[in-house]
Design a protein around this motif. Structure first.
Motif, short mmCIF file in Angstrom:
data_model
loop_
_atom_site.label_atom_id
_atom_site.label_comp_id
_atom_site.label_asym_id
_atom_site.label_seq_id
_atom_site.Cartn_x
_atom_site.Cartn_y
_atom_site.Cartn_z
N THR A 153 0.82 -1.22 0.00
CA THR A 153 0.00 0.00 0.00
C THR A 153 0.85 1.26 0.00
O THR A 153 0.34 2.35 -0.26
CB THR A 153 -0.91 0.00 1.23
OG1 THR A 153 -0.11 -0.10 2.42
CG2 THR A 153 -1.89 -1.17 1.18
N LYS A 154 2.14 1.13 0.32
CA LYS A 154 3.03 2.29 0.32
C LYS A 154 4.42 1.86 -0.14
O LYS A 154 4.75 0.67 -0.12
CB LYS A 154 3.09 2.94 1.71
CG LYS A 154 3.36 1.94 2.84
CD LYS A 154 3.23 2.62 4.19
CE LYS A 154 3.42 1.60 5.33
NZ LYS A 154 3.28 2.23 6.66
N GLU A 155 5.22 2.84 -0.55
CA GLU A 155 6.53 2.55 -1.13
C GLU A 155 7.60 2.39 -0.05
O GLU A 155 8.68 2.97 -0.13
CB GLU A 155 6.92 3.65 -2.12
CG GLU A 155 6.00 3.70 -3.33
CD GLU A 155 6.47 4.73 -4.35
OE1 GLU A 155 7.48 5.42 -4.08
OE2 GLU A 155 5.82 4.86 -5.40
N LYS A 156 7.32 1.63 0.94
CA LYS A 156 8.29 1.29 1.98
C LYS A 156 7.74 0.14 2.80
O LYS A 156 6.60 -0.29 2.59
CB LYS A 156 8.61 2.50 2.85
CG LYS A 156 7.42 3.08 3.58
CD LYS A 156 7.85 4.29 4.41
CE LYS A 156 6.65 4.91 5.14
NZ LYS A 156 7.08 6.08 5.97
N GLY A 157 8.56 -0.39 3.66
CA GLY A 157 8.12 -1.51 4.48
C GLY A 157 8.57 -2.85 3.91
O GLY A 157 9.13 -2.94 2.82
N LEU A 158 8.29 -3.91 4.68
CA LEU A 158 8.76 -5.25 4.32
C LEU A 158 8.14 -5.74 3.02
O LEU A 158 8.83 -6.30 2.17
CB LEU A 158 8.43 -6.22 5.46
CG LEU A 158 8.80 -7.69 5.20
CD1 LEU A 158 10.31 -7.83 5.00
CD2 LEU A 158 8.33 -8.56 6.36
N ARG A 159 6.82 -5.51 2.84
CA ARG A 159 6.15 -6.01 1.64
C ARG A 159 6.71 -5.34 0.39
O ARG A 159 6.94 -6.00 -0.62
CB ARG A 159 4.65 -5.77 1.76
CG ARG A 159 3.86 -6.44 0.64
CD ARG A 159 2.38 -6.16 0.78
NE ARG A 159 1.83 -6.74 2.01
CZ ARG A 159 0.57 -6.58 2.40
NH1 ARG A 159 -0.27 -5.85 1.66
NH2 ARG A 159 0.15 -7.14 3.52
#
Length: 784
Positions: free
Chosen positions: A90-96
């Motif tokens: 859902t956003k351009e950062k994080g584990l996924r």
């Protein structure tokens, strides 16, 4: 037989099934009508090309085609699978997001392939290689939602060069071209090749740049091909200047003035017509140089020694680059810029400007280091370093450092006691050869004269204390970027013991007072605390081309150390005959030592390399010495050597260090060293690298030592080679590389002969075996 716990089988089987499923299931994520692009194949239809020529052409053409298919490993596409199974973030950062777009790979589909564009590339590349009648077609092979594009190339006959012409005229530039036409890369009978034509243009340009033609460019040369003269597939080449070549490019220029702005600052200095500062009142004329240095930060003669242009010299690119490289190698300038401005267009002269921005002259740096090693020591080190880069206003570097370190043993089978070190050292480096003889260097690297002075205090608590004084004087110079020489005319080390404890002395002399715990004499320990005076010349030669973008690169370092040679000969020293001589009440060491370090790096592909190393060294005591000084002997084991054995615990020969009665490990040393290392390195993700390695080697003694049975070098030395292997993880953060290597011994030289290979004793399921055999090395940087 290698024993594995049942749970390891289950884990391995589960992972294998998961990987196989992933390889088959990538296509299920495709939408209706989509096909996964698996790559291209090229079929060349030509009866005149050899098998090798076809293979080379295919390889080159495949490299030109776009896009590339998804990366694969053993036919599988794990990165594509990670992309497919990871939900859209859902956003351009994080584990996924990291998993899907950093680890994973977006699928490359057949619809992404522009076959018409690729056919043009194939035809264009073929024409550049002399196949002027090339034609290409394409077809698609699909199965199970996977598609491959097959390109068919009909290159026709390859055109050869029939004749190469260099038309003559009366200009100066043409006469220069005529003078080197015999060395042309274009040869009659060779195939037409655009890459060779480009190289020929560069060759001519390089020659002209070294003959004063500063404004010339390779683009001023045209190579015309005429294929209409002959009926057979041949071309006649004409190498000449373009008609629109600027007149300035056709004139050789000479140097008028050389002007140095020694303290140039773009923000503070007023710029002239060509972006060059106006010459101000603060100009100092030194020989043919005009030096602008209002604050007198530099002695003008440093520029006279560094710059290679004199008034009236014909411009040449070699001296141009040489001067810039020498200014940079002084180490005192942050930015080095050079410009040439026409001063007289009729007489074809220009002025050379050097705009130099100094670095801060002084710097202070504090370094702290935490470390652990395979000998079960954990500790830290603090270094305070001070540098002055222009100590006598001639780019002389004065460096001073003080440091302290402590290493504490936190485990292991024996108590090796703690180690405390502190010391200081100073180095003065002068950017020229200081000698009674004249030394001219045409290298791009400024030669240096180095003076060193240092002291270190070392205490092994409850054992002994050593004072180490060292000083040296010598020269360092480079012939070019590959070859470096380091000659120390005088290199002296003085080791003096202090506070030798009763505990350590007992280990030397032995103790039979307690019949239940008899400590046998170990005279070899005495050598560690003997007073040592070592002096003489040393020389190191280094050759390397590892900085070049080549598939195969090499590194070699050879060293020669001659201690006490002249003094021993003059004094008639002969320790074996009881005629050992002393200086200042200390017997001086006399020996010859030589070591060779060969390294070979083979680039397998863009992400993997095979690195190998071979080290061989020998030290021979003679005259005033019967043994090599302990600090000059060879050691093996540890994080940069044979990693399956703890540092300095291996050897000499088949000697078994477990037999020592000491309550600590004594570093094992030798006079001869042989070591071989091999390592496969692969990048699996950006900063994450893995390695598989094997190490082998040992050290031996020149002379028999009753306290080290099996330690002497003999014809059976191959039977005493230690072997280890392991895997490694390397975290490459650019500014540093953190390395973790896990190794285990495969061959132990001090085991019974015939029982030294350990394959039949490997048992990963045994905690006791893992504790005794798995060695974890944590280090900074690669081992070689």
């Amino acid at each position: 037989m290698i024993k594995l716990n049942t749970s390891y089988y289950k884990i391995f089987a589960t992972l294998s099934v998961a990987v196989l499923i992933s390889s088959c299931s990538n296509t299920k994520f495709l939408q209706e009508g989509q096909m996964l692009y698996t790559g291209a194949k090229i079929n060349i239809k030509n009866d005149t090309l050899s098998k090798k020529e076809k293979s080379n052409l295919k390889e080159a053409l495949l490299d030109q085609l776009r896009p590339k298919p998804n990366s694969s490993f053993l036919g599988l596409r794990p990165k594509l699978y990670v992309y497919n199974i990871t939900k859209e973030p859902t956003k351009e950062k994080g584990l996924r997001y990291w998993l899907k777009y950093k680890i994973g790979e977006k699928p490359v589909l057949l619809q992404d392939v522009d076959r018409e564009f690729n056919k043009k590339i194939i035809v264009n590349y073929s024409e550049n290689k002399g196949f002027f009648n090339a034609k290409a077609s394409s077809d698609t092979i699909s199965k199970n939602k996977k598609a491959q594009v097959l390109y068919t190339l009909k290159p026709g006959a390859r055109y050869l060069i029939s004749q190469v012409n260099f038309p003559e005229d009366s200009t100066v530039i043409n006469s220069e071209i005529q003078a080197i036409k015999d060395k042309t890369f274009l040869k009659a009978g060779n195939p037409f090749d655009l890459d060779v034509i480009k190289a020929e243009r560069q060759r001519i340009d390089e020659h002209l740049k070294n003959r004063g033609f500063y404004y010339f460019s390779p683009d001023n040369i045209i190579v015309q091909a005429d294929s209409t003269v002959l009926k057979e597939p041949k071309v006649e080449l004409f190498v000449k200047l373009k008609n629109n070549t600027p007149q300035l490019s056709k004139e050789p220029f000479t140097i008028d003035k050389t002007i140095v702005f020694a303290d140039y600052n773009l923000e503070d200095v007023k710029l002239g017509k060509y972006g060059i500062p106006y010459i101000t009142d603060s100009v100092e004329v030194y020989k043919d140089l005009y030096v602008i240095d209002p604050q007198h930060k530099f002695k003008p003669k440093i520029f006279d020694r560094t710059l290679y242009f004199d008034k009236g010299d014909l411009y040449n690119r070699k001296d141009h680059n040489l001067s810039l490289n020498r200014l940079i190698s002084l180490g005192v300038f942050k930015f080095v810029k050079n410009e040439f401005v026409v001063s007289d267009s009729l007489n074809h002269t220009f002025d050379a400007y050097y705009l130099l921005t100094p670095r801060p002259f002084q710097s202070l740096r504090l370094e702290t280091l935490g470390k652990t090693n395979s000998a079960n020591y954990t500790g830290g080190e603090v270094n305070l370093n001070w540098t002055h880069r222009n100590f006598f206003k001639g780019a002389e570097q004065l460096k001073g450092a003080i440091y302290g370190a402590a290493d504490v043993q936190v485990g292991g089978p024996k108590d090796a006691n703690n180690i405390i070190r502190f010391g200081a050292n100073a180095q003065l480096s002068i950017p020229r050869i200081v000698a009674p003889f004249r030394f001219n260097s045409s290298s791009a690297y400024v030669p240096r004269t180095n003076f060193n002075l240092g002291y270190e205090y070392l205490s092994r608590t409850e054992l002994y204390t050593l004072h180490n004084f060292n000083t040296s004087f010598g020269y360092v110079w480079k012939e070019n970027e590959r070859k470096e020489h380091d000659l120390k005319i005088f290199d002296m080390t003085l080791v003096a013991p202090q506070k030798v404890t009763e505990k350590y002395q007992t280990q030397i002399d032995g103790d039979d007072s307690d019949p239940l715990n008899i400590i046998k004499p170990n005279p070899s320990l005495q050598r560690v605390i003997d007073k040592q005076l070592i002096f003489g010349p040393t020389y190191n030669y280094t050759y390397t081309n590892t900085m070049l973008p080549k598939k195969n690169t090499f590194y070699y370092k050879g060293s020669l150390d001659l201690a006490g040679t002249i003094t021993g000969l003059v004094s008639g020293a002969d320790a074996k005959a009881g005629k050992q001589k002393e200086l200042f009440g200390i017997p001086f060491s006399q020996y010859a030592k030589m070591e060779h370090d060969f390294r070979y790096y083979r680039k397998v592909n863009d992400k993997s390399t095979i690195a190998t190393r071979f080290i061989a060294g020998i030290g021979y005591p003679y005259g005033n010495s019967t043994t090599m000084p302990y600090v000059k002997q060879f050691f093996v084991g540890g994080s940069n050597s044979i990693r399956a054995f703890r540092a300095r615990t291996l050897g000499p020969g088949s000697y078994d260090p477990r037999n020592e009665e000491a309550s600590f490990f004594f570093d094992q040393s030798g006079d001869i060293k042989i070591e071989v290392n091999a390592e496969y390195r692969a990048n699996i993700y950006k900063f994450l690298n893995v390695a598989v390695f094997a190490d082998a080697g040992n050290v031996w003694l020149i002379n028999e030592d009753d306290d080290k049975p099996g330690g002497k070098f003999s014809k059976d030395f191959a039977k005493e080679i230690a072997v280890g292997a392991g895997v490694g993880l390397r975290l490459d953060f650019s500014i540093l590389i953190l390395r973790l290597d896990l190794a285990m011994p495969l061959r132990v030289p001090y085991y019974e002969e015939g029982n030294r290979w350990t394959f039949d004793r490997i048992d990963f399921g045994s905690g006791a075996w893992r504790k005794d055999n798995l060695i974890l090395n944590i280090a900074i940087g690669y081992p070689f």
